[in-house]
Design an enzyme around this catalytic site. Structure first.
Site, mmCIF file in Angstrom:
data_model
loop_
_atom_site.group_PDB
_atom_site.id
_atom_site.type_symbol
_atom_site.label_atom_id
_atom_site.label_comp_id
_atom_site.label_asym_id
_atom_site.label_seq_id
_atom_site.Cartn_x
_atom_site.Cartn_y
_atom_site.Cartn_z
ATOM 1 N N TRP A 27 -51.359 -17.625 58.900
ATOM 2 C CA TRP A 27 -51.047 -19.026 58.929
ATOM 3 C C TRP A 27 -52.263 -19.782 57.852
ATOM 4 C CZ3 TRP A 27 -55.267 -22.509 60.634
ATOM 5 C CH2 TRP A 27 -54.837 -23.701 61.377
ATOM 6 N N HIS A 103 -50.902 -25.377 64.902
ATOM 7 C CA HIS A 103 -49.547 -25.966 64.438
ATOM 8 C C HIS A 103 -49.633 -26.905 63.505
ATOM 9 C CE1 HIS A 103 -45.540 -26.229 63.803
ATOM 10 N NE2 HIS A 103 -45.513 -27.094 64.211
ATOM 11 N N TRP A 104 -49.039 -26.918 62.157
ATOM 12 C CA TRP A 104 -49.230 -27.893 61.410
ATOM 13 C C TRP A 104 -47.822 -28.738 61.368
ATOM 14 C CZ3 TRP A 104 -53.669 -29.219 59.330
ATOM 15 C CH2 TRP A 104 -54.623 -28.406 59.177
ATOM 16 N N ASP A 120 -41.421 -31.573 61.374
ATOM 17 C CA ASP A 120 -41.993 -30.389 62.230
ATOM 18 C C ASP A 120 -41.198 -29.208 62.154
ATOM 19 O OD1 ASP A 120 -43.155 -28.706 64.054
ATOM 20 O OD2 ASP A 120 -43.414 -30.244 65.565
ATOM 21 N N CYS A 163 -45.743 -22.496 59.429
ATOM 22 C CA CYS A 163 -45.788 -23.813 59.499
ATOM 23 C C CYS A 163 -46.481 -24.787 58.455
ATOM 24 C CB CYS A 163 -46.403 -24.449 60.892
ATOM 25 S SG CYS A 163 -48.189 -23.887 61.156
#
Length: 216
Positions: A27, A103-104, A120, A163
């Site tokens: 991540w 989460h991005w 998204d 993400c």
């Protein structure tokens, strides 16, 4: 292992640990995303002042601040330059004093279209945060808010860690499209190949900027 500084670039300071995030199935943190947003604005799209890339730290401040304080953060960025397209790296963290989260996603303000678009890669994950931030941005520019924050179809991630890579790929592709066509709508979706290649593209950019070959 020493977490030494690898690159100082504008406001970003990349360390060994940040490079390792790019190398593996990890991540991406706010430091890496901030660096690439700065690279897009100061290098890849240099001179296109109608594009603005807002780092995760500033986005977080805007997200958690009351409406009447937004000018503290947005004013220095937009008051002297007419920004047509503004890109925000949005996360699901609710804490006031840090970015991060788990989460991005990408939020894009389009002045010509009087809209905020949300991309998204895990559809539905950041909807609430996107609407909250999007309506704040629209109000700041004195635009209507009802129905003006729109989720856009986009390539979906196939794992739990990409993400941030999707955010960077979408920001770059949408900025390129907007600079040519003066709008966001109509931009093609990312291809999986673009996402797969992006980590190593960023490592190549860091290597070029450092001139050391460190990241090989």
């Amino acid at each position: 292992m020493s977490n030494k500084v690898v690159l100082s670039y504008n406001e970003s300071l990349l360390r060994t640990s940040d490079i390792e995030l790019l190398k593996g199935p990890n991540w991406l943190n706010d430091t890496v995303i901030s660096f690439y947003f700065e690279y897009l604005e100061n290098d890849l799209f240099k001179g296109l002042n109608y594009l603005l890339f807002v780092t995760p730290e500033v986005t977080q401040c805007i997200k958690v601040s009351p409406q009447n304080e937004l000018n503290i953060f947005l004013g220095p960025l937009v008051n002297s330059i007419m920004r047509e397209f503004i890109f925000f790296a949005l996360n699901d963290n609710q804490l006031v004093d840090s970015s991060g989260g788990s989460h991005w996603s990408l939020l894009v303000f389009s002045r010509p279209e009087k809209m905020v678009y949300h991309y998204d890669s895990s559809q539905g994950s950041n909807d609430d945060q996107a609407v909250e931030l999007g309506e704040k941005i629209l109000k700041y520019f004195s635009f209507p808010v009802q129905g003006k924050v729109q989720n856009m179809p986009c390539l979906q991630q196939t794992n739990g860690y990409d993400c941030g890579v999707h955010v960077l790929c979408n920001a770059e592709q949408l900025a390129s499209y907007a600079s040519h066509y003066g709008r966001v709508t109509g931009c093609p979706k990312l291809t999986p190949e673009t996402v797969i290649a992006k980590r190593w593209e960023i490592l190549d950019i860091i290597e070029r900027l450092t001139g050391t070959g460190y990241v090989n």
